[in-house]
Design an enzyme around this catalytic site. Structure first.
Site, mmCIF file in Angstrom:
data_model
loop_
_atom_site.group_PDB
_atom_site.id
_atom_site.type_symbol
_atom_site.label_atom_id
_atom_site.label_comp_id
_atom_site.label_asym_id
_atom_site.label_seq_id
_atom_site.Cartn_x
_atom_site.Cartn_y
_atom_site.Cartn_z
ATOM 1 N N TRP A 101 0.827 -1.196 0.000
ATOM 2 C CA TRP A 101 0.000 0.000 0.000
ATOM 3 C C TRP A 101 0.865 1.252 0.000
ATOM 4 O O TRP A 101 0.573 2.230 -0.697
ATOM 5 C CB TRP A 101 -0.955 0.004 1.200
ATOM 6 C CG TRP A 101 -1.957 -1.119 1.137
ATOM 7 C CD1 TRP A 101 -2.056 -2.170 1.995
ATOM 8 C CD2 TRP A 101 -2.972 -1.318 0.145
ATOM 9 N NE1 TRP A 101 -3.083 -3.007 1.600
ATOM 10 C CE2 TRP A 101 -3.657 -2.510 0.470
ATOM 11 C CE3 TRP A 101 -3.369 -0.604 -0.999
ATOM 12 C CZ2 TRP A 101 -4.716 -3.007 -0.301
ATOM 13 C CZ3 TRP A 101 -4.427 -1.099 -1.762
ATOM 14 C CH2 TRP A 101 -5.075 -2.282 -1.407
ATOM 15 N N ASP A 172 -0.494 7.366 6.474
ATOM 16 C CA ASP A 172 -1.598 6.429 6.288
ATOM 17 C C ASP A 172 -1.672 5.593 7.564
ATOM 18 O O ASP A 172 -0.812 4.757 7.815
ATOM 19 C CB ASP A 172 -1.328 5.542 5.063
ATOM 20 C CG ASP A 172 -2.422 4.491 4.868
ATOM 21 O OD1 ASP A 172 -3.307 4.350 5.735
ATOM 22 O OD2 ASP A 172 -2.379 3.797 3.824
ATOM 23 N N LYS A 196 -10.984 -0.842 10.012
ATOM 24 C CA LYS A 196 -10.125 -1.693 10.832
ATOM 25 C C LYS A 196 -10.304 -1.354 12.320
ATOM 26 O O LYS A 196 -10.844 -2.140 13.071
ATOM 27 C CB LYS A 196 -8.679 -1.575 10.374
ATOM 28 C CG LYS A 196 -8.520 -2.141 8.952
ATOM 29 C CD LYS A 196 -7.226 -1.778 8.293
ATOM 30 C CE LYS A 196 -7.283 -1.879 6.799
ATOM 31 N NZ LYS A 196 -7.427 -3.243 6.261
#
Lengths: 363, 363
Positions: A101, A172, A196
């Site tokens: 990512w 992030d 999450k």
């Protein structure tokens, strides 16, 4: 059978949050209407949005130089929104290349300006986080990923290298936000997909220090411009009403628990699980010990070759029969991954370590 | 008190859909997990996504030259995705300027290429839809809005003017999708925010004929590229799981009802309400009769000046006391707007017309 949810995301939510969410589908805030069919301009929902934004600021202990937004399209959309809003063509942004990512975020930035790779563990399958990193001359910002969900590595803050003064830090934080205490004011832009640690899929949290905006020359489409969203108090168009509501409930739960207490529990859970792995002759961890994540615990069967793959399948079945679900590693790396976010309690981790020990014994 | 929900969006949903949604928060598809905490890669949710996409194709009677996507960020994000994916800088797109949203879509297109205004009623506060329109030489596409939610006007298809052959037709169908029978294959790209006729806020439906893609030269960020979403079967990143699920349930409900039957009921509801307005000496409709929408019925108090504003407030209160909610007109136009989407039944419209008559009588 009681289920223990180890999915990496969408992931486990507190039981009380699920109960409140269910209630709101029948009757939201005493309106007699479902949360699914009420206007986002109703005073009841406007209040939810305001409180959710305020809660984030409170939990992060941030002042009014920051704005909180609940957007859509996931963290992946932030990969282009960040450089689109911050980086001119001739400018350079620095990126930590510490996972798929993180790498993806970097690749999107190349569409808007220049990229400097501050550090990379790509050639070692992202099995660690490099200790040192470099910065170019006059970087426009530095982008890091606090927790690499796929590999199970986690960054420690503040960053070890002395930070170049005045370089905005973008993070992030999708898979470990509010899982540990930290000084959130070290960041200038934080983003996190909700699914999450803070809610269901369908909304992404963005926290931005306003003074880093407004320096790019390009025209930005309305929906991709942070300033437009700030102006409209996160209601530029219809937000993802239900996802924001459930996130609001989860943030309230986080506040009730306290981040300090959640961090202690997260450490305890991770320690218990990593000890079980390290003490096993069958299982082994897959990343450098010093970079192990307290959120995503990645491991596999020690033995190499075809038999280990067969054993992996058998362990997943064995665990499934005990109500332990979502333990399969990301499809790009295989093995196992136990995601033990805030809402996972010690009971679940204990059930997993017991299943691991039992499986090993009966082989 | 029974509530009748006339909100313009998020809007009324079928009761059976709300019940199923509530159930899935407790236990989704027999997994023992909530729909809010299950992986989007679980076979149970992958199946929902596949079925939802297939249902849209079936309801629209489209062949495999079309792809169906469930994206995020609302119809507003399509305002930039459409030109970003279809329009080169030197090319011209034609737009119907028939409402604030139609206008907004057009303004976003200017960031990517040239714009031709095919027709406009902007100077008349969008109170009608022009009968005729013009096209430039070699338009890249023509963009129309099938129903203007704020003003309550609706376009009839096929378009009255002969359509230039080979010009792709793009349609924002947010507020009247699946409310009437039509030949969907006349469109090359359809988009619709879910929160009016097909679901809750949090997802936007995009239907695209694949062969119109791939002609632009610019680099497109991943999340903004239709082809990336098509490649990944609408799972490029974590979709808005719950919103897609509830949309899937609503599409099933639409299929059960049948679009033909829904259209009949929608016509009946609209006729009943417009008749009540036209037969009243107190209320009057606000748009050209020939362009009246069957979805959003806009009207106001006939009398002019300050007293009409006071009467409007009184009528909203009067209606509220009878459980009729969401009747306030859009903040940019005032007056009243009764949104009577698929899920609103005759009973609700009857209750509204009765309240209007009573209010008028007791003045």
């Amino acid at each position: 059978m009681k289920k223990y949810n180890f999915y990496a995301g969408p992931a486990i939510l507190p039981v009380s949050v699920l109960q409140q969410a269910q209630e709101a589908i029948k009757d939201f805030a005493g309106t007699g209407l479902s949360i699914l069919e009420i206007s986002h301009r109703s005073k009841e929902f406007v209040s939810v949005m305001e409180q959710a934004r305020a809660l984030v600021k409170e939990l992060m202990n941030l002042d009014n130089t920051y704005e909180v937004l609940f957007l859509q399209n996931g963290a992946l959309a932030q990969f282009h929104m960040v450089p689109m809003n911050l980086l001119n063509e001739e400018e350079t942004a620095a990126y930590f290349d510490t996972g798929a990512w993180a790498h993806g975020a970097m690749e999107e930035a190349r569409l808007f300006g220049k990229v400097h790779i501050a550090c990379s563990s790509r050639n070692d399958r992202y099995s660690y986080i490099p200790e040192a990193f470099t910065l170019p001359e006059n970087p426009k910002y530095l982008h890091v990923t606090s927790n690499n969900t796929i590999y199970g590595t986690q960054l420690q803050f503040p960053l070890s290298n002395p930070r170049a003064p005045g370089v905005p830090l973008v993070c992030d934080m999708s898979s470990d936000i509010f899982s540990r205490q930290m000084d959130y004011s070290q960041f200038d832009l934080i983003y996190a997909g909700a699914q999450k640690n803070i809610g269901p899929a369908g909304t992404v949290l963005v926290v931005v220090r306003k003074n880093i905006l407004g320096t790019v020359r390009r025209s930005i489409p309305k929906m991709l411009d942070y300033r437009q969203h700030i102006d409209k108090e996160s209601m530029l168009n219809t937000p993802s009403v239900f996802a924001v509501y459930v996130t609001y409930l989860t943030l309230q739960w986080i506040k009730q628990q306290g981040i300090q207490s959640l961090e202690q529990q997260n450490k305890m859970k991770a320690q218990m699980l990593y000890e079980a792995i390290d003490n096993s002759t069958l299982f082994e961890g897959t990343v450098a010990k010093e970079n192990r994540s307290a959120m995503n615990v990645c491991f596999h069967i020690r033995e190499a070759g075809a038999s280990s793959i067969e054993l992996e399948t058998r362990f997943l079945q064995f665990a499934g029969q005990r109500g332990l679900v979502g333990l399969q590693g990301h499809r790009s790396v295989g093995g196992f991954r136990a995601s033990i976010y805030n809402a996972m309690n010690l009971e679940g981790v204990t059930a997993l370590t017991q299943a691991m020990a039992e499986f090993e014994r009966q082989l």
